[in-house]
Design a protein around this motif. Structure first.
Motif, PDB file in Angstrom:
ATOM      1  N   ARG A 154       0.814  -1.216   0.000  1.00 13.34           N
ATOM      2  CA  ARG A 154       0.000   0.000   0.000  1.00 13.34           C
ATOM      3  C   ARG A 154       0.850   1.271   0.000  1.00 13.34           C
ATOM      4  O   ARG A 154       0.617   2.196  -0.772  1.00 13.34           O
ATOM      5  N   LYS A 155       1.851   1.294   0.900  1.00 10.73           N
ATOM      6  CA  LYS A 155       2.613   2.527   1.102  1.00 10.73           C
ATOM      7  C   LYS A 155       3.757   2.703   0.111  1.00 10.73           C
ATOM      8  O   LYS A 155       4.114   3.828  -0.219  1.00 10.73           O
ATOM      9  N   VAL A 156       4.342   1.603  -0.343  1.00  6.35           N
ATOM     10  CA  VAL A 156       5.500   1.689  -1.234  1.00  6.35           C
ATOM     11  C   VAL A 156       5.095   1.495  -2.695  1.00  6.35           C
ATOM     12  O   VAL A 156       5.585   2.205  -3.584  1.00  6.35           O
ATOM     13  N   HIS A 157       4.186   0.550  -2.935  1.00  7.59           N
ATOM     14  CA  HIS A 157       3.827   0.216  -4.318  1.00  7.59           C
ATOM     15  C   HIS A 157       2.518   0.857  -4.776  1.00  7.59           C
ATOM     16  O   HIS A 157       2.133   0.712  -5.939  1.00  7.59           O
ATOM     17  N   GLY A 158       1.816   1.514  -3.855  1.00 10.98           N
ATOM     18  CA  GLY A 158       0.598   2.216  -4.244  1.00 10.98           C
ATOM     19  C   GLY A 158      -0.597   1.337  -4.520  1.00 10.98           C
ATOM     20  O   GLY A 158      -1.558   1.750  -5.180  1.00 10.98           O
ATOM     21  N   THR A 159      -0.593   0.113  -4.013  1.00 12.98           N
ATOM     22  CA  THR A 159      -1.719  -0.797  -4.190  1.00 12.98           C
ATOM     23  C   THR A 159      -2.876  -0.367  -3.296  1.00 12.98           C
ATOM     24  O   THR A 159      -2.666   0.020  -2.139  1.00 12.98           O
ATOM     25  N   GLY A 160      -4.082  -0.429  -3.802  1.00 19.41           N
ATOM     26  CA  GLY A 160      -5.245  -0.094  -2.996  1.00 19.41           C
ATOM     27  C   GLY A 160      -5.421  -1.071  -1.846  1.00 19.41           C
ATOM     28  O   GLY A 160      -5.017  -2.232  -1.934  1.00 19.41           O
ATOM     29  N   ARG A 161      -6.055  -0.607  -0.767  1.00 17.22           N
ATOM     30  CA  ARG A 161      -6.205  -1.442   0.423  1.00 17.22           C
ATOM     31  C   ARG A 161      -6.938  -2.741   0.111  1.00 17.22           C
ATOM     32  O   ARG A 161      -6.528  -3.816   0.544  1.00 17.22           O
ATOM     33  N   ARG A 162      -8.037  -2.648  -0.626  1.00 19.59           N
ATOM     34  CA  ARG A 162      -8.827  -3.860  -0.890  1.00 19.59           C
ATOM     35  C   ARG A 162      -8.005  -4.889  -1.659  1.00 19.59           C
ATOM     36  O   ARG A 162      -8.013  -6.073  -1.321  1.00 19.59           O
ATOM     37  N   GLU A 163      -7.299  -4.437  -2.691  1.00 20.38           N
ATOM     38  CA  GLU A 163      -6.476  -5.366  -3.481  1.00 20.38           C
ATOM     39  C   GLU A 163      -5.342  -5.940  -2.644  1.00 20.38           C
ATOM     40  O   GLU A 163      -5.039  -7.140  -2.719  1.00 20.38           O
ATOM     41  N   ALA A 164      -4.698  -5.086  -1.831  1.00 20.44           N
ATOM     42  CA  ALA A 164      -3.587  -5.544  -1.001  1.00 20.44           C
ATOM     43  C   ALA A 164      -4.059  -6.574   0.017  1.00 20.44           C
ATOM     44  O   ALA A 164      -3.380  -7.585   0.259  1.00 20.44           O
ATOM     45  N   GLU A 165      -5.208  -6.328   0.617  1.00 21.97           N
ATOM     46  CA  GLU A 165      -5.724  -7.271   1.610  1.00 21.97           C
ATOM     47  C   GLU A 165      -6.153  -8.577   0.961  1.00 21.97           C
ATOM     48  O   GLU A 165      -5.940  -9.652   1.538  1.00 21.97           O
ATOM     49  N   GLN A 166      -6.734  -8.508  -0.221  1.00 19.78           N
ATOM     50  CA  GLN A 166      -7.131  -9.729  -0.916  1.00 19.78           C
ATOM     51  C   GLN A 166      -5.913 -10.588  -1.240  1.00 19.78           C
ATOM     52  O   GLN A 166      -5.922 -11.811  -1.039  1.00 19.78           O
ATOM     53  N   GLN A 167      -4.864  -9.948  -1.725  1.00 22.69           N
ATOM     54  CA  GLN A 167      -3.639 -10.682  -2.036  1.00 22.69           C
ATOM     55  C   GLN A 167      -3.027 -11.275  -0.768  1.00 22.69           C
ATOM     56  O   GLN A 167      -2.567 -12.424  -0.764  1.00 22.69           O
TER      57      GLN A 167
END
Length: 250
Positions: free
Chosen positions: A108-121
């Motif tokens: 989220r903080k370094v790669h800019g992934t959205g929270r929902r996508e990051a949590e799903q992964q």
């Protein structure tokens, strides 16, 4: 740079206070290859990993990752580190954050992934490695083996090109070592490119495509595991392997 190599290390030197810790290291790692670095404590294994991840500045030589000279002074080290996953002996999990938050922080903080996508992964990775029920737990509620598995998952969450694993079982009780080694086996099976340092010779023989023996900062011998363990060429390699076997008999 050879076009079939993911990583090449060429003539790498590193010194601390005038003492050479790495002495002209040459190493090539191909895609999907697992390279094990072995040797006595102080031989330079961890320093080599730290140089590859640009946590240390090299004194001489070059490191190429995916065709690019990452030791060029114009290269942004943080941009390079985004492409690698690193796991050290200490778990280094944030104690005030849940397992899920630990894993999703960098995406989220370094790669800019959205929270929902990051949590799903993250949840998919936790399921994959048998920790789905620990997503909301805090690190102090986990065993050492579970914490190290979370640390590996956290490194995987950034979808690295290369994984660096530095003695990831050395801080664990023997009973917990097997579960972490199982994760590394799974990573090899999925084709992850890895460089790892280990004192687990049996596991090294099983998991490695190439074994490299470092002695006093020199990459003294490099061979496929069967050749390395059954017919080592260098006297120092034979001495090291004898000492490891003798220690296990005590």
């Amino acid at each position: 740079m050879k076009d079939h190599s993911l990583l090449t290390v060429e003539g790498l030197w590193k010194s601390y206070h005038g003492h050479a810790v790495l002495r002209g290291i040459d190493l090539e790692v191909r895609p999907h290859e697992v390279v094990c670095l072995v040797g006595a404590s102080g031989s330079g294994k961890s320093t080599l990993l730290r140089c590859v991840n640009l946590l240390e500045t090299v004194d001489d030589g070059a490191i190429h990752l995916d065709g690019r000279d990452i030791t060029d002074v114009r290269v942004d080290p943080d941009a390079v580190r985004k492409r690698m996953g690193v796991v050290f002996q200490a778990f280094n999990l944030f104690p005030h954050m849940t397992v899920l938050d630990n894993i999703t922080l960098a995406p989220r903080k370094v790669h800019g992934t959205g929270r929902r996508e990051a949590e799903q992964q993250a949840l998919e990775l936790l399921e994959r490695f048998g920790l789905a029920d620990k997503a909301k737990a805090y690190p102090d509620r986990l065993s050492g083996g579970q914490q190290q598995r979370v640390a590996i998952i956290r490194a995987l969450a950034v979808r690295p090109l290369l994984m660096l694993l530095d003695e990831v079982t050395s801080a664990l009780d023997p009973a917990l070592v097997a579960e972490v080694l199982g994760v590394i086996r799974e990573l090899k099976g999925s084709g992850m490119t890895m460089i790892l340092t280990t004192h687990e010779m049996g596991f090294c023989r099983e998991i490695a495509d190439t074994v490299c023996f470092l002695d006093n900062g020199v990459l003294l011998e490099k061979a496929p595991p069967e050749e390395f363990f059954t017919d080592p060429k260098e006297p120092r390699t034979r001495q090291f392997l004898r000492s490891v076997l003798d220690a296990r008999r005590i």
